[in-house]
Structure formats: C-alpha cells, structure tokens
Scaffold this motif. Structure first.
Motif, PDB file in Angstrom:
ATOM      1  N   ILE A  96       0.938  -1.207  -0.071  1.00 39.97           N
ATOM      2  CA  ILE A  96       0.066   0.008  -0.089  1.00 39.97           C
ATOM      3  C   ILE A  96       0.963   1.023  -0.029  1.00 39.97           C
ATOM      4  O   ILE A  96       0.706   2.332  -0.814  1.00 39.97           O
ATOM      5  CB  ILE A  96      -0.925  -0.092   1.292  1.00 39.97           C
ATOM      6  CG1 ILE A  96      -1.911  -1.321   1.181  1.00 39.97           C
ATOM      7  CG2 ILE A  96      -1.660   1.328   1.292  1.00 39.97           C
ATOM      8  CD1 ILE A  96      -2.701  -1.420   2.324  1.00 39.97           C
ATOM      9  N   PHE A  97       1.787   1.185   0.723  1.00 39.58           N
ATOM     10  CA  PHE A  97       3.065   2.462   0.787  1.00 39.58           C
ATOM     11  C   PHE A  97       3.472   2.741  -0.604  1.00 39.58           C
ATOM     12  O   PHE A  97       3.315   3.851  -0.929  1.00 39.58           O
ATOM     13  CB  PHE A  97       3.958   2.110   1.913  1.00 39.58           C
ATOM     14  CG  PHE A  97       4.744   3.264   2.035  1.00 39.58           C
ATOM     15  CD1 PHE A  97       4.425   4.314   2.983  1.00 39.58           C
ATOM     16  CD2 PHE A  97       6.192   3.391   1.448  1.00 39.58           C
ATOM     17  CE1 PHE A  97       5.611   5.225   3.266  1.00 39.58           C
ATOM     18  CE2 PHE A  97       7.118   4.392   1.647  1.00 39.58           C
ATOM     19  CZ  PHE A  97       6.534   5.418   2.524  1.00 39.58           C
ATOM     20  N   VAL A  98       3.979   1.554  -1.011  1.00 44.82           N
ATOM     21  CA  VAL A  98       4.546   1.854  -2.471  1.00 44.82           C
ATOM     22  C   VAL A  98       3.664   2.425  -3.334  1.00 44.82           C
ATOM     23  O   VAL A  98       4.002   3.245  -4.211  1.00 44.82           O
ATOM     24  CB  VAL A  98       5.114   0.452  -2.810  1.00 44.82           C
ATOM     25  CG1 VAL A  98       5.563   0.516  -4.623  1.00 44.82           C
ATOM     26  CG2 VAL A  98       6.316   0.127  -2.413  1.00 44.82           C
ATOM     27  N   ALA A  99       2.336   2.016  -3.449  1.00 43.43           N
ATOM     28  CA  ALA A  99       1.181   2.301  -4.325  1.00 43.43           C
ATOM     29  C   ALA A  99       0.733   3.715  -4.076  1.00 43.43           C
ATOM     30  O   ALA A  99       0.499   4.567  -5.102  1.00 43.43           O
ATOM     31  CB  ALA A  99       0.019   1.400  -4.339  1.00 43.43           C
ATOM     32  N   ASN A 100       0.433   3.749  -2.800  1.00 43.72           N
ATOM     33  CA  ASN A 100      -0.206   5.351  -2.328  1.00 43.72           C
ATOM     34  C   ASN A 100       0.377   6.314  -2.158  1.00 43.72           C
ATOM     35  O   ASN A 100       0.305   7.606  -1.945  1.00 43.72           O
ATOM     36  CB  ASN A 100      -1.237   4.933  -1.187  1.00 43.72           C
ATOM     37  CG  ASN A 100      -2.429   3.981  -1.720  1.00 43.72           C
ATOM     38  OD1 ASN A 100      -2.615   3.741  -3.064  1.00 43.72           O
ATOM     39  ND2 ASN A 100      -3.189   3.435  -0.953  1.00 43.72           N
ATOM     40  N   VAL A 101       1.867   6.107  -1.466  1.00 47.19           N
ATOM     41  CA  VAL A 101       2.864   6.947  -0.849  1.00 47.19           C
ATOM     42  C   VAL A 101       3.828   7.348  -1.746  1.00 47.19           C
ATOM     43  O   VAL A 101       4.165   8.594  -2.383  1.00 47.19           O
ATOM     44  CB  VAL A 101       3.330   6.818   0.332  1.00 47.19           C
ATOM     45  CG1 VAL A 101       4.259   7.859   0.749  1.00 47.19           C
ATOM     46  CG2 VAL A 101       2.339   6.634   1.241  1.00 47.19           C
ATOM     47  N   LEU A 102       4.455   6.321  -2.284  1.00 43.18           N
ATOM     48  CA  LEU A 102       5.631   6.560  -3.379  1.00 43.18           C
ATOM     49  C   LEU A 102       5.026   6.586  -4.825  1.00 43.18           C
ATOM     50  O   LEU A 102       6.011   7.126  -5.679  1.00 43.18           O
ATOM     51  CB  LEU A 102       6.578   5.348  -3.229  1.00 43.18           C
ATOM     52  CG  LEU A 102       7.245   4.988  -1.767  1.00 43.18           C
ATOM     53  CD1 LEU A 102       8.233   3.909  -2.128  1.00 43.18           C
ATOM     54  CD2 LEU A 102       7.916   6.187  -1.327  1.00 43.18           C
TER      55      LEU A 102
ATOM     56  N   TRP B  58       7.941  -2.770  -4.352  1.00 40.14           N
ATOM     57  CA  TRP B  58       8.038  -3.250  -3.010  1.00 40.14           C
ATOM     58  C   TRP B  58       9.195  -4.530  -2.996  1.00 40.14           C
ATOM     59  O   TRP B  58       9.642  -4.473  -2.003  1.00 40.14           O
ATOM     60  CB  TRP B  58       6.770  -3.997  -2.929  1.00 40.14           C
ATOM     61  CG  TRP B  58       6.704  -5.061  -1.709  1.00 40.14           C
ATOM     62  CD1 TRP B  58       6.671  -4.603  -0.522  1.00 40.14           C
ATOM     63  CD2 TRP B  58       6.725  -6.439  -1.799  1.00 40.14           C
ATOM     64  NE1 TRP B  58       6.431  -5.917   0.437  1.00 40.14           N
ATOM     65  CE2 TRP B  58       6.693  -6.984  -0.442  1.00 40.14           C
ATOM     66  CE3 TRP B  58       6.993  -7.403  -2.789  1.00 40.14           C
ATOM     67  CZ2 TRP B  58       6.724  -8.444  -0.279  1.00 40.14           C
ATOM     68  CZ3 TRP B  58       6.780  -8.867  -2.592  1.00 40.14           C
ATOM     69  CH2 TRP B  58       6.850  -9.114  -1.455  1.00 40.14           C
ATOM     70  N   GLY B  59       9.372  -5.211  -4.128  1.00 41.77           N
ATOM     71  CA  GLY B  59      10.497  -6.243  -4.108  1.00 41.77           C
ATOM     72  C   GLY B  59      11.864  -5.624  -3.944  1.00 41.77           C
ATOM     73  O   GLY B  59      12.687  -6.021  -3.163  1.00 41.77           O
TER      74      GLY B  59
ATOM     75  N   GLN C 250       8.649  10.736   0.303  1.00 43.59           N
ATOM     76  CA  GLN C 250       7.630  10.293  -1.083  1.00 43.59           C
ATOM     77  C   GLN C 250       8.650   9.984  -2.176  1.00 43.59           C
ATOM     78  O   GLN C 250       8.024   9.971  -3.502  1.00 43.59           O
ATOM     79  CB  GLN C 250       6.761  11.324  -1.211  1.00 43.59           C
ATOM     80  CG  GLN C 250       5.830  11.552   0.001  1.00 43.59           C
ATOM     81  CD  GLN C 250       4.572  12.589  -0.403  1.00 43.59           C
ATOM     82  OE1 GLN C 250       4.576  13.133  -1.536  1.00 43.59           O
ATOM     83  NE2 GLN C 250       3.820  12.981   0.513  1.00 43.59           N
ATOM     84  N   ILE C 251       9.881   9.858  -1.944  1.00 37.87           N
ATOM     85  CA  ILE C 251      10.931   9.749  -2.961  1.00 37.87           C
ATOM     86  C   ILE C 251      11.125   8.102  -3.216  1.00 37.87           C
ATOM     87  O   ILE C 251      11.863   7.684  -2.312  1.00 37.87           O
ATOM     88  CB  ILE C 251      11.790  10.577  -3.202  1.00 37.87           C
ATOM     89  CG1 ILE C 251      11.554  12.103  -3.081  1.00 37.87           C
ATOM     90  CG2 ILE C 251      12.993  10.417  -4.317  1.00 37.87           C
ATOM     91  CD1 ILE C 251      12.617  13.023  -2.982  1.00 37.87           C
ATOM     92  N   ALA C 252      10.889   7.233  -4.286  1.00 33.37           N
ATOM     93  CA  ALA C 252      11.378   6.016  -4.439  1.00 33.37           C
ATOM     94  C   ALA C 252      12.803   5.753  -3.969  1.00 33.37           C
ATOM     95  O   ALA C 252      13.244   4.675  -3.298  1.00 33.37           O
ATOM     96  CB  ALA C 252      11.014   5.397  -5.541  1.00 33.37           C
ATOM     97  N   MET C 253      13.786   6.241  -4.769  1.00 32.88           N
ATOM     98  CA  MET C 253      15.071   6.233  -4.601  1.00 32.88           C
ATOM     99  C   MET C 253      15.328   6.470  -3.127  1.00 32.88           C
ATOM    100  O   MET C 253      16.295   5.681  -2.555  1.00 32.88           O
ATOM    101  CB  MET C 253      15.760   6.943  -5.513  1.00 32.88           C
ATOM    102  CG  MET C 253      15.884   6.620  -7.038  1.00 32.88           C
ATOM    103  SD  MET C 253      16.185   4.788  -7.135  1.00 32.88           S
ATOM    104  CE  MET C 253      18.117   4.836  -6.823  1.00 32.88           C
TER     105      MET C 253
END
Length: 393
Positions: free
Chosen positions: A236-242, A249-250, A300-303
C-alpha cells in the motif's frame, strides 16, 4: 569447539534454506491447485501459530533433555514429516493433509529455534560470541535473501514437488551436521517443580531481572514497529505514497535484507570495539532506527526509500546482534533456553496482534502514518534505553 560451531552454522544454513524452499514449493502447489489467496495465506499463519504454541511448552523439554538432543530429534522428525509430505502428495491433493503437516513442522521449529540460539554460548568462547552471532545472522539473512529468489527460479523451471524433494535432502544434511555438534555443558534434569512453574520460568526470569526486562521491552517495541515491513502494508505504501509500480516493493524488501547482511558484516569487522562499547552502540543504533523509520514515513521519493530501507536494515541488525550477545553473556546456560522460548512467545504474539491492528488502521488512514507511528514507538524505546542504560554493566 570451533568445529561444533561450524557444524551448527552449516546445519542452520541447510535447515533455513530448506524451510524457504518448502514454503515456496507448497505455495506453488496450492496456487496451481486452487489459485486461492486465502489458502496460501494460511501457510504463514499456521507457521506462526505452531511456533508460538511450541515455544510456550519448550521449557518442559529444556528441563528434561539436552539442547543438542532436542535439535537433532526435532530436525530428524521434520525430515520424516517432509518425507511423509512428498510421498503423500503423490497419492492425494488434500489441503487438510498439507496444512496438518505444516502445523507440526512449525511446532518443531518453535522448539528448535530457542534451543539452537541458546546452544551458541555453550560451544563458542564468550570473547567470540559477537562474531559467532554475526556469522549466524549473515547466514540466516543471506538464506532468506537468496532462498526466495532461487526457490522462485527453481519452481518456475521445475515444479513444487521437485522443490520439496530438494528440501528433504537439505533437511537430511542439516540433521547429520547437528549430530556432530559437541556440547560438554553439564546437564541435570529438573522436574521437581510443578508444570505451571516450568512453563512460566522463562517469563519470570525476564521479569525478575531488570536488564532482561529492559531488553524485552525494546524487543516488544521493535516487534510492533516492524509490522510496517510486512507485504500488505508495504504494498500500500509503494502504491499510495511513493506512487510507483508494485515491483518497487520487491526492491525495497531486497535492499532491506541486504542491509541486514551488511549489519552482520559490520559486527564481525568491529567486534572488539562493539564489545567494549555495548551501551554506546545500542544507544546510537536505537536512535538511528527510530530516525530512519520517521524519515521513511515522511519520504515520498522512491530512490530515497531504497536508501532508508538499507540503512534501517544495517542499524537494526547491529542493535539486535549486540543486544542478543549481551543477553547470552549475562544469562546462565540453564536460563538462556527458557528466556529465548519466552521471548519467542512474547514477540510472536505482539507481532501477530500488531499486524492485525496495522491492517485495520491502514484502511482508516494514510499508510504513511503507520510508519510515523512506528518511528515514534522506536523513539520511545531509544529514550527508555538512554534512561536505564546503567543496568547494562
């Protein structure tokens, strides 16, 4: 005693790799037979429940049998159960049959885990305990990291049944290695107390010793906080925040495990420094994991999430190894397995309850608040340690 430790870590390597492969194989079999997410979710649930139940009753066994004896017998019975499973799958596709065996295997794991951990200070010199715990931690985390990936590749190339047959081979090797461990610690059967006293002995040891109680307060806080790393919350965090694809997620999960491995290597490299400054190391890493968790929740930044996940793994691993080593040094050979069995019950119960609550809260609020809440809980734990660190002498 060096050879005994080598046999221990090799046995743990094959046992842990087998545990991963066996779950991968069963997931594949269940998925192709039913495509039911509920049935697949029952595997980790039964595994947790079985381990928690057997950890509760483990002190009865520790008072009657040697740790090495319990390890060899439990791993040997696991091997027999797996043989029954692989043969049974040829003649039946009953999920009830599979889940019953999964539950009994988990019961044996709940007994073997505290026994194996408590055996370390018996076969390793106290001056080498931190290094020994670091090596075992590296073995465990590397197995987890590589096992799922390798198991996924093998199950794609072959099938679930082949993976379970391979697990059987790993279990046999693990059992043979355990048989060569030498534990010369004197043993005396202790069955004069009542069953109720035996079952509660580990909990009383933790509660009556102020430093043990402090360690387990921190462990409980960490167990609750770490529910944010479970798949459902992270997805959920990966989809809704990042706002990135689920493949991240992996990535985050993999980097987290790499951080754990790095933390193990750091402890091995600087073992003498860490032993001399245990309180400083625990205090620093306790505040570090809290800060990283808080920043992760606000990020909120994926890297950046990848970097924070790596750092969390490193700091959390160092803190866990140092605290665990301190506990092994301070607890007697007779107390340690009972303390570990009680620890398994407490942390499993709290993690399970916290997972349910986190899932409920995730439906009511933005998931990043769960990470912020986890960070604040870890911060409370760090402040608590700073106030009671005099107990760690």
């Amino acid at each position: 005693m060096r050879k005994s430790f080598q046999y221990l870590w090799i046995s743990q390597l094959f046992a842990n790799l087998g545990d991963v492969f066996y779950i991968v194989g069963l997931i594949s079999i269940i998925y192709h037979s039913s495509e039911s997410a509920l049935l697949m979710a029952l595997l980790p649930f039964l595994n947790m429940v079985g381990r928690m139940i057997s950890s509760s009753f483990a002190p009865l066994m520790f008072n009657r049998y040697r740790l090495k004896q319990l390890l060899v017998i439990s791993q040997g019975i696991k091997t027999i159960l797996l043989l029954i499973l692989v043969v049974g799958l040829i003649y039946t596709d009953s999920f009830i049959f599979v889940f019953i065996l999964v539950f009994f295997v988990a019961l044996l794991d709940g007994l073997a885990q505290p026994a194996g951990t408590a055996l370390i200070p018996r076969i390793v010199e106290k001056s080498k305990l931190l290094r020994a715990n670091s090596i075992l931690s590296i073995v465990n985390e590397t197995t987890q990291l590589a096992g799922w990936a390798l198991g996924g590749i093998l199950v794609a190339v072959t099938n679930g049944n082949f993976i379970i047959w391979l697990t059987l081979v790993f279990y046999i090797i693990s059992t043979l290695c355990m048989a060569f461990i030498i534990d010369r610690t004197p043993f005396e059967r202790k069955i004069t107390v009542t069953k109720k006293q035996e079952l509660s002995e580990g909990f009383r040891l933790i509660w009556d010793n102020r430093s043990f109680r402090s360690i387990h307060f921190m462990l409980v806080a960490e167990s609750i906080a770490n529910v944010v790393w479970v798949a459902a919350i992270m997805y959920i965090f990966v989809a809704n925040v990042l706002h990135v694809s689920e493949v991240w997620w992996g990535y985050i999960n993999t980097v987290f495990f790499i951080g754990l491995v790095i933390g193990g290597f750091v402890c091995t490299k600087f073992e003498h420094i860490f032993i001399q400054h245990i309180k400083v190391i625990v205090l620093f890493t306790a505040f570090a994991v809290a800060l990283v968790m808080l920043v992760f929740g606000l990020n909120q930044i994926a890297m950046m999430a990848l970097l924070l996940s790596l750092l969390y793994g490193v700091f959390d691993q160092v803190k866990g190894i140092v605290l665990g080593t301190w506990l092994q040094v301070k607890a007697s050979d007779q107390e340690l397995p009972k303390v570990y069995s009680a620890q398994g019950v407490i942390t499993s119960l709290m993690f399970g309850l916290a997972t349910l609550m986190a899932g409920a809260f995730a439906n009511m609020m933005s998931v990043h608040w769960l990470f912020i809440g986890a960070g604040l809980l870890l911060l409370v734990s760090a402040v608590y340690f700073s106030l009671i660190q005099k107990r760690f002498e």
